[in-house]
Design a protein around this motif. Structure first.
Motif, PDB file in Angstrom:
ATOM      1  N   THR A 233       9.784   9.598   1.747  1.00 11.75           N
ATOM      2  CA  THR A 233      10.676   8.955   0.785  1.00 11.75           C
ATOM      3  C   THR A 233      10.378   7.466   0.677  1.00 11.75           C
ATOM      4  O   THR A 233      10.271   6.914  -0.427  1.00 11.75           O
ATOM      5  CB  THR A 233      12.151   9.155   1.199  1.00 11.75           C
ATOM      6  N   ASN A 234      10.248   6.804   1.831  1.00  5.23           N
ATOM      7  CA  ASN A 234      10.038   5.360   1.831  1.00  5.23           C
ATOM      8  C   ASN A 234       8.637   4.974   1.379  1.00  5.23           C
ATOM      9  O   ASN A 234       8.433   3.846   0.900  1.00  5.23           O
ATOM     10  CB  ASN A 234      10.308   4.797   3.233  1.00  5.23           C
ATOM     11  N   LEU A 235       7.674   5.877   1.524  1.00  2.00           N
ATOM     12  CA  LEU A 235       6.322   5.567   1.058  1.00  2.00           C
ATOM     13  C   LEU A 235       6.241   5.563  -0.460  1.00  2.00           C
ATOM     14  O   LEU A 235       5.339   4.949  -1.029  1.00  2.00           O
ATOM     15  CB  LEU A 235       5.323   6.588   1.626  1.00  2.00           C
ATOM     16  N   ALA A 236       7.180   6.248  -1.104  1.00  2.00           N
ATOM     17  CA  ALA A 236       7.131   6.330  -2.560  1.00  2.00           C
ATOM     18  C   ALA A 236       7.200   4.953  -3.211  1.00  2.00           C
ATOM     19  O   ALA A 236       6.448   4.652  -4.146  1.00  2.00           O
ATOM     20  CB  ALA A 236       8.278   7.213  -3.068  1.00  2.00           C
ATOM     21  N   THR A 237       8.109   4.104  -2.713  1.00  2.00           N
ATOM     22  CA  THR A 237       8.264   2.768  -3.309  1.00  2.00           C
ATOM     23  C   THR A 237       6.993   1.930  -3.186  1.00  2.00           C
ATOM     24  O   THR A 237       6.515   1.386  -4.190  1.00  2.00           O
ATOM     25  CB  THR A 237       9.461   2.038  -2.681  1.00  2.00           C
ATOM     26  N   PRO A 238       6.394   1.791  -1.978  1.00  2.00           N
ATOM     27  CA  PRO A 238       5.146   1.025  -1.910  1.00  2.00           C
ATOM     28  C   PRO A 238       3.978   1.666  -2.640  1.00  2.00           C
ATOM     29  O   PRO A 238       3.127   0.963  -3.164  1.00  2.00           O
ATOM     30  CB  PRO A 238       4.871   0.914  -0.398  1.00  2.00           C
ATOM     31  N   VAL A 239       3.937   3.012  -2.692  1.00  2.00           N
ATOM     32  CA  VAL A 239       2.861   3.660  -3.440  1.00  2.00           C
ATOM     33  C   VAL A 239       2.983   3.329  -4.923  1.00  2.00           C
ATOM     34  O   VAL A 239       1.985   3.032  -5.600  1.00  2.00           O
ATOM     35  CB  VAL A 239       2.892   5.192  -3.219  1.00  2.00           C
ATOM     36  N   GLY A 240       4.208   3.377  -5.442  1.00  2.00           N
ATOM     37  CA  GLY A 240       4.419   2.942  -6.821  1.00  2.00           C
ATOM     38  C   GLY A 240       4.016   1.487  -7.003  1.00  2.00           C
ATOM     39  O   GLY A 240       3.417   1.115  -8.020  1.00  2.00           O
ATOM     40  N   GLY A 241       4.328   0.659  -5.994  1.00  2.00           N
ATOM     41  CA  GLY A 241       3.936  -0.753  -6.044  1.00  2.00           C
ATOM     42  C   GLY A 241       2.432  -0.938  -6.027  1.00  2.00           C
ATOM     43  O   GLY A 241       1.894  -1.849  -6.677  1.00  2.00           O
ATOM     44  N   LEU A 242       1.732  -0.076  -5.275  1.00  4.14           N
ATOM     45  CA  LEU A 242       0.266  -0.145  -5.245  1.00  4.14           C
ATOM     46  C   LEU A 242      -0.319   0.123  -6.621  1.00  4.14           C
ATOM     47  O   LEU A 242      -1.289  -0.524  -7.036  1.00  4.14           O
ATOM     48  CB  LEU A 242      -0.285   0.874  -4.243  1.00  4.14           C
ATOM     49  N   PHE A 243       0.265   1.085  -7.339  1.00  7.91           N
ATOM     50  CA  PHE A 243      -0.230   1.384  -8.685  1.00  7.91           C
ATOM     51  C   PHE A 243       0.007   0.193  -9.618  1.00  7.91           C
ATOM     52  O   PHE A 243      -0.844  -0.132 -10.450  1.00  7.91           O
ATOM     53  CB  PHE A 243       0.455   2.631  -9.245  1.00  7.91           C
ATOM     54  N   VAL A 244       1.159  -0.464  -9.449  1.00  7.36           N
ATOM     55  CA  VAL A 244       1.470  -1.629 -10.289  1.00  7.36           C
ATOM     56  C   VAL A 244       0.494  -2.766 -10.010  1.00  7.36           C
ATOM     57  O   VAL A 244      -0.041  -3.381 -10.943  1.00  7.36           O
ATOM     58  CB  VAL A 244       2.925  -2.083 -10.058  1.00  7.36           C
ATOM     59  N   ILE A 245       0.243  -3.075  -8.719  1.00  5.17           N
ATOM     60  CA  ILE A 245      -0.654  -4.184  -8.382  1.00  5.17           C
ATOM     61  C   ILE A 245      -2.087  -3.854  -8.809  1.00  5.17           C
ATOM     62  O   ILE A 245      -2.855  -4.732  -9.225  1.00  5.17           O
ATOM     63  CB  ILE A 245      -0.590  -4.513  -6.869  1.00  5.17           C
ATOM     64  N   HIS A 246      -2.460  -2.565  -8.739  1.00  2.00           N
ATOM     65  CA  HIS A 246      -3.783  -2.147  -9.217  1.00  2.00           C
ATOM     66  C   HIS A 246      -3.889  -2.373 -10.724  1.00  2.00           C
ATOM     67  O   HIS A 246      -4.928  -2.854 -11.223  1.00  2.00           O
ATOM     68  CB  HIS A 246      -4.021  -0.674  -8.886  1.00  2.00           C
ATOM     69  N   THR A 247      -2.842  -2.038 -11.461  1.00  2.00           N
ATOM     70  CA  THR A 247      -2.856  -2.244 -12.913  1.00  2.00           C
ATOM     71  C   THR A 247      -2.902  -3.735 -13.236  1.00  2.00           C
ATOM     72  O   THR A 247      -3.614  -4.160 -14.156  1.00  2.00           O
ATOM     73  CB  THR A 247      -1.604  -1.606 -13.550  1.00  2.00           C
TER      74      THR A 247
END
Length: 431
Positions: A233-247
């Motif tokens: 559950t908690n990994l979801a937020t940083p994983v979403g953040g990783l996609f944002v920083i990659h974009t």
């Protein structure tokens, strides 16, 4: 209301202290006036946020089990399981920290870091990551103090980390001119302080005993049944953040710097919301163990009211202080535009994020952690990827708007599901 406010209020200060370490690193690095350094700390913190998600998930399992066992009158069983889980957590986090340190360049490259930014970020991660176990222990120990109702000492454990970073950051980064290396050394020292004070503070409650080595894995597995879904559950937020920083990396260093500043400000500004989700967990869990349904429902309603109050207060502060925040991080061009957009409008999406986090806490403490995993990953995938991809066609500001819109439906659905669960759940579920 008073119980929730006291627990969340002290937790706010403590959690703010945890995130303040990264905030101070970014602030002092931005004083060097090099956008490459700021972008590098952004990429490094993206990995750190991912690791922190694992640490938080581990602490959630320990808190839920301990609070539920105490609430049901089984302190000796709680002591045995806590001891086993602390040993298990230490070894697991050492392995994860070393693996990230070894493969850090490959991870950073996948995120979009290139050239000087990649080299600087890699150097920071290489130094800090092997000491991940220190902050993991600190967070588990701080959570255990909340589980036994000692909110003040739980707060003090995390405050010491920010205190140490506040002293050492300017010395290592500015006085000794060590740059990101200085920020890394300061981070390690602050994590060490958190872990040591955590052990010292928990000692008075005698929750740690001589380990039963044969039972470490069996005891830890019982905690992991809650921790593992909580980690997912908690990994979801940083994983979403990783996609944002990659974009964002498709644009320029100024855009990355702006996104990094926003990402570091949100945990500090909304520490009360994040602390609320951690603080109401033991309250819900103890009342669940005691069979008090109405108290659980009351706790949820109070939490949602406090989330609304916190978000609207923060909106006013950020709207008024946006010029200060732009100057604070020396943001330019796209970075400044992103910060102003966030302060004026995008900040309101944290209302729905708070609703989602409170609901996730309820799911974890009521024995339905997979529901929390479902809603958080739904928000991080369906609520992030298509919105961000579409927004990217309008530039960095489109990315930020897309990221904020995706959380709305998932926050609303999670709250509705939580109310239904509390109304229908059996109160005699075995631990």
């Amino acid at each position: 209301m008073r119980h929730v406010v006291v627990m969340a209020g002290t937790g706010t200060v403590g959690l703010m202290a945890v995130f303040l370490v990264d905030f101070l690193n970014l602030f002092y690095i931005s004083r060097l006036g090099n956008s490459h350094y700021t972008a590098a700390i952004g990429f490094a913190n993206a990995i750190g946020f991912l690791q922190m998600g694992i640490c938080i998930g581990m602490s959630i399992g320990a808190v839920v089990i301990t609070a539920r066992l105490i609430g049901s009158g089984q302190p000796e069983r709680a002591k045995k399981m806590v001891t086993s889980f602390i040993i298990f957590t230490t070894f697991l986090m050492i392995i994860i920290g070393l693996l990230v340190a070894i493969f850090n360049r490959e991870i950073l490259y996948l995120l979009g870091a290139r050239g000087a930014v990649l080299n600087q970020a890699s150097h920071f991660v290489m130094i800090v990551s092997p000491f991940l176990f220190l902050i993991a222990l600190g967070m588990v120990l701080s959570g255990l103090l909340r589980a036994v109702g000692d909110a003040k000492r739980s707060m003090n454990v995390t405050i010491i980390g920010a205190f140490i970073a506040g002293i050492l950051d300017p010395i290592f980064i500015l006085v000794f001119n060590l740059g990101l290396e200085g920020a890394a050394i300061s981070t390690i020292c602050s994590r060490l302080g958190v872990a040591l004070l955590g052990f010292y503070s928990l000692k008075r409650y005698e929750l740690i005993e001589q380990p039963h080595w044969d039972d470490i894995f069996s005891d830890s597995f019982k905690v992991l049944k809650i921790s593992f879904p909580a980690i997912l559950t908690n990994l979801a937020t940083p994983v979403g953040g990783l996609f944002v920083i990659h974009t964002m990396s498709n644009f320029n260093s100024d855009a990355i710097s702006g996104q990094t500043a926003i990402d570091r400000m949100i945990p500090v500004a909304f520490a009360f919301v994040f602390a609320l989700t951690g603080s109401v967990g033991p309250i819900i869990s103890q009342n669940f163990g005691a069979g008090l349904r109405e108290r659980m429902q009351e706790t949820l309603v109070v939490s949602l009211k406090l989330v609304c109050l916190c978000v609207f207060c923060a909106w006013g502060i950020f709207y008024i202080g946006q010029d200060l925040f732009v100057k604070m991080f020396a943001l330019k061009a796209e970075g400044e535009a992103l910060m102003r957009l966030f302060c004026n409008w995008v900040i309101i999406n944290n209302l729905f994020l708070g609703m989602l986090f409170v609901s996730n806490t309820a799911f974890n403490n009521l024995g339905y952690p997979l529901l929390a995993t479902f809603f958080n990953w739904g928000r991080a995938t369906l609520g992030t990827i298509p919105f961000v991809i579409y927004g990217a066609s309008y530039g960095p500001q489109g990315v930020l708007i897309g990221q904020s819109l995706g959380v709305v439906p998932f926050g609303i659905m999670a709250v509705c599901c939580t109310f239904y669960l509390m109304k229908t759940i059996r109160m005699d579920k075995p631990i």
